[in-house]
Scaffold this motif. Structure first.
Motif, PDB file in Angstrom:
ATOM      1  N   THR A   3      48.139  80.969  76.792  1.00  0.00           N
ATOM      2  CA  THR A   3      47.997  82.226  75.888  1.00  0.00           C
ATOM      3  C   THR A   3      48.967  82.194  74.625  1.00  0.00           C
ATOM      4  O   THR A   3      50.337  81.551  75.047  1.00  0.00           O
ATOM      5  N   TRP A   4      48.422  82.421  73.366  1.00  0.00           N
ATOM      6  CA  TRP A   4      49.297  82.263  72.567  1.00  0.00           C
ATOM      7  C   TRP A   4      49.251  83.765  71.565  1.00  0.00           C
ATOM      8  O   TRP A   4      48.161  84.395  71.348  1.00  0.00           O
ATOM      9  N   TYR A   5      50.265  84.073  70.946  1.00  0.00           N
ATOM     10  CA  TYR A   5      50.473  85.116  70.072  1.00  0.00           C
ATOM     11  C   TYR A   5      50.736  84.785  68.568  1.00  0.00           C
ATOM     12  O   TYR A   5      51.383  84.072  68.449  1.00  0.00           O
ATOM     13  N   GLU A  50      57.315  88.550  71.528  1.00  0.00           N
ATOM     14  CA  GLU A  50      58.478  88.962  70.795  1.00  0.00           C
ATOM     15  C   GLU A  50      58.930  88.134  69.745  1.00  0.00           C
ATOM     16  O   GLU A  50      58.377  86.988  69.654  1.00  0.00           O
ATOM     17  N   GLU A  51      59.560  88.964  69.009  1.00  0.00           N
ATOM     18  CA  GLU A  51      59.718  88.246  67.602  1.00  0.00           C
ATOM     19  C   GLU A  51      60.815  87.113  67.799  1.00  0.00           C
ATOM     20  O   GLU A  51      61.790  87.296  68.612  1.00  0.00           O
ATOM     21  N   GLN A 109      50.837  93.044  67.060  1.00  0.00           N
ATOM     22  CA  GLN A 109      50.403  92.470  68.120  1.00  0.00           C
ATOM     23  C   GLN A 109      49.764  93.482  69.301  1.00  0.00           C
ATOM     24  O   GLN A 109      50.412  94.784  69.414  1.00  0.00           O
ATOM     25  N   THR A 110      48.686  93.379  69.871  1.00  0.00           N
ATOM     26  CA  THR A 110      47.818  94.214  70.737  1.00  0.00           C
ATOM     27  C   THR A 110      47.334  93.382  71.778  1.00  0.00           C
ATOM     28  O   THR A 110      46.746  92.123  71.444  1.00  0.00           O
ATOM     29  N   ASP A 111      47.316  93.606  72.991  1.00  0.00           N
ATOM     30  CA  ASP A 111      46.538  92.753  74.046  1.00  0.00           C
ATOM     31  C   ASP A 111      45.049  92.829  74.246  1.00  0.00           C
ATOM     32  O   ASP A 111      44.330  92.163  74.554  1.00  0.00           O
TER      33      ASP A 111
END
Length: 179
Positions: free
Chosen positions: A35-37, A142-143, A170-172
């Motif tokens: 998983t990547w953000y 996180e930033e 960001q939202t899941d």
């Protein structure tokens, strides 16, 4: 004499191997599964110069395929609807370079010195269509200011404007918007 020579040779080899561990070399095989953000992105779309990108982004899931390619699965909120998009990144001869959309786009994946951060950079291969996009991706939402600074430097090297970097929310999970 032979044993002294072999001892010196062995010690030299061990020293070289230990020194090599201290250096960082680009890996031939990237580990981008999971998983990547999306931390930040920049887009050059000449046809839509004021486009800033989506307000909200959702995690991207990357899985490895048997042939050495990757599949990236993302959810997009478009016109109030949640749409799932899958993109296959076909392995090419050059490490870190992949082909997508039937060869119409090239995707470059660059690992950053900051732990668990990569840049995914895409450019169009269609003649007459100048599309370029870079995404700063991280394994956690996180930033990371150091990674963001590396991303700014990368965009400048690619000729993209650093002031157009967009940091989305960001939202899941995707929740459709109602009119």
């Amino acid at each position: 004499m032979k044993s002294l020579f072999l001892t010196i040779l062995l010690l030299g080899l061990l020293s070289a191997l230990q020194a090599q561990d201290l250096l960082t070399f680009p890996s031939e095989e990237l580990n981008i599964t999971g998983t990547w953000y999306i931390k930040a992105f920049v887009v050059n779309m000449p046809g839509v110069p004021d486009w800033k990108g989506p307000r909200k982004v959702f995690p991207v899931t990357v899985t490895a395929l048997e042939d050495g390619s990757w599949e990236a699965k993302a959810t997009l909120l478009i016109k109030g609807r949640c749409l799932e998009k899958k993109v296959t990144l076909q392995k090419t001869e050059e490490p870190g370079r992949y082909s997508a959309y039937h060869g119409k786009k090239l995707v470059y994946i660059e690992e950053l010195p900051e732990s668990d951060h990569f840049i995914f950079y895409c450019e169009s291969q269609d003649p007459g269509k100048k599309f370029r996009m870079g995404k700063l991706m991280g394994r956690s939402p996180e930033e990371n200011l150091e990674a963001l600074e590396e991303f700014r430097k990368f965009t400048q090297r690619k000729g993209l404007l650093a002031e157009t970097i967009f940091t989305p929310e960001q939202t899941d999970t995707c929740v459709p918007e109602h009119d």
